[in-house]
Design a protein around this motif. Sequence first.
Motif, mmCIF file in Angstrom:
data_model
loop_
_atom_site.group_PDB
_atom_site.id
_atom_site.type_symbol
_atom_site.label_atom_id
_atom_site.label_comp_id
_atom_site.label_asym_id
_atom_site.label_seq_id
_atom_site.Cartn_x
_atom_site.Cartn_y
_atom_site.Cartn_z
ATOM 1 N N LYS A 126 0.176 16.245 -23.766
ATOM 2 C CA LYS A 126 -0.344 15.850 -22.460
ATOM 3 C C LYS A 126 -1.860 15.944 -22.365
ATOM 4 N N GLU A 127 -2.472 16.771 -23.191
ATOM 5 C CA GLU A 127 -3.921 16.957 -23.120
ATOM 6 C C GLU A 127 -4.695 15.872 -23.861
ATOM 7 N N ALA A 128 -4.018 15.141 -24.719
ATOM 8 C CA ALA A 128 -4.697 14.131 -25.541
ATOM 9 C C ALA A 128 -5.074 12.909 -24.706
ATOM 10 N N GLY A 164 -10.137 2.188 -22.209
ATOM 11 C CA GLY A 164 -9.768 2.213 -20.792
ATOM 12 C C GLY A 164 -8.308 2.534 -20.538
ATOM 13 N N LEU A 165 -7.556 2.814 -21.615
ATOM 14 C CA LEU A 165 -6.126 3.064 -21.482
ATOM 15 C C LEU A 165 -5.810 4.261 -20.605
ATOM 16 N N ASN A 166 -6.550 5.335 -20.798
ATOM 17 C CA ASN A 166 -6.261 6.569 -20.079
ATOM 18 C C ASN A 166 -6.305 6.353 -18.566
ATOM 19 N N ASP A 167 -7.382 5.727 -18.090
ATOM 20 C CA ASP A 167 -7.523 5.481 -16.654
ATOM 21 C C ASP A 167 -6.428 4.554 -16.133
ATOM 22 N N ALA A 168 -6.132 3.498 -16.903
ATOM 23 C CA ALA A 168 -5.120 2.534 -16.473
ATOM 24 C C ALA A 168 -3.744 3.188 -16.377
ATOM 25 N N ILE A 169 -3.419 4.046 -17.340
ATOM 26 C CA ILE A 169 -2.124 4.729 -17.334
ATOM 27 C C ILE A 169 -2.019 5.700 -16.161
ATOM 28 N N GLU A 170 -3.086 6.434 -15.905
ATOM 29 C CA GLU A 170 -3.065 7.379 -14.790
ATOM 30 C C GLU A 170 -2.898 6.657 -13.458
ATOM 31 N N LYS A 171 -3.536 5.498 -13.325
ATOM 32 C CA LYS A 171 -3.414 4.712 -12.092
ATOM 33 C C LYS A 171 -1.976 4.257 -11.863
ATOM 34 N N VAL A 172 -1.343 3.740 -12.921
ATOM 35 C CA VAL A 172 0.011 3.210 -12.748
ATOM 36 C C VAL A 172 1.018 4.337 -12.531
ATOM 37 N N LYS A 173 0.793 5.476 -13.146
ATOM 38 C CA LYS A 173 1.688 6.621 -12.923
ATOM 39 C C LYS A 173 1.589 7.113 -11.476
ATOM 40 N N THR A 174 0.359 7.115 -10.936
ATOM 41 C CA THR A 174 0.164 7.500 -9.533
ATOM 42 C C THR A 174 0.817 6.471 -8.607
ATOM 43 N N GLN A 175 0.639 5.199 -8.937
ATOM 44 C CA GLN A 175 1.201 4.111 -8.138
ATOM 45 C C GLN A 175 2.723 4.201 -8.044
ATOM 46 N N TYR A 176 3.368 4.565 -9.149
ATOM 47 C CA TYR A 176 4.832 4.580 -9.201
ATOM 48 C C TYR A 176 5.439 5.970 -8.980
ATOM 49 N N ALA A 177 4.617 6.973 -8.738
ATOM 50 C CA ALA A 177 5.108 8.350 -8.635
ATOM 51 C C ALA A 177 6.229 8.508 -7.607
ATOM 52 N N GLY A 178 6.012 7.986 -6.401
ATOM 53 C CA GLY A 178 7.017 8.101 -5.350
ATOM 54 C C GLY A 178 8.283 7.323 -5.674
#
Length: 326
Positions: A126-128, A164-178
């Motif tokens: 998870k830290e990578a 830019g993968l890290n930022d894009a992945i974090e955005k989509v995970k936040t978007q779909y979290a609920g």
Amino acid sequence: MMKQEHIQQIGAAVAAVAEKNRINHFYFVACGGSQAFMMPAQYLFDREIETPASIYSSNEFVHRVPKALGQDSVVITCSHSGNTPETVKATEFAREKGATTIALSNVEDSPLWKAAEYPIHYDWGKEADASDLNKGVLYYLIFSVLHAVSPREKYRKGMEAVAGLNDAIEKVKTQYAGIVKEWGKQYKREKLIYTMGSGANYGEAYSFAICLLMEMQWIHSNAIHSGEYFHGPFEVTDYDVPFIMIKGIGATRPLDERAYDFCRKYSEKLMVVDEMEFDMTGIDDQVREYFAPLLAGAVLRSLADEFAYQRGHDLSVRRYMWRMEY
């Protein structure tokens, strides 16, 4: 930003490919999740260059003995642990045939690492940073190879997009979290869940079915190609049969749309990951079709984590794998 050691290892592999006078075939070879995560790479090569590219399960690769395999071939293998016997053997087999062998692994100095001419390490955990994980390293490698054999600005953009993968992945995970949390609660007791996708996304659907559901959650599943849905599988569709569908943004989206339009009419349990909804800022338009599956995969991984929590069944639990001889 990708680690320098990974960039250097990729650079050595790409230089070897660039030095070849002729390339007759690219082979992507691995097992299970490692094979699935390379499926988008084969799709990308098939779309972008005229040199044929194929993907094989390691053991079949060795036993089938592709006729074209030889000194003009490039074979890219992967094993997370570096000791998957079938993949180690496939790499040794390819090298004996004179092919240029490139191997990806999380473990340095493993049997696979030693079997390949050009081993490449990737991080895990998870830290990578996402650029140093298996998919980021693979994408940097394949876009670098494409740029070496057929230089184009598009491929340089693909290399740049890895950062830019890290930022894009974090955005989509936040978007779909609920949504993921709701799906986890709603479908946690299902005994069978089908997955569906096409094109560059089929590997993610396949990986979710055989690894995350069947292997890690002991839930019956089958990956259905969207284009094959109407040629048999759609007969199992019913109001209480659950499906997870990835709707892509690439060339095969019409296949996904057609399957979705039918499935939603007859199933009341349809989970949809629509790449059209993703925020892909920082990833060039020309290569978004290829990077979107990595974001869809992150959503599905979050769903698997939620299933594990809701079901009280940790993703690390196995009955057979690594616990006995097979």
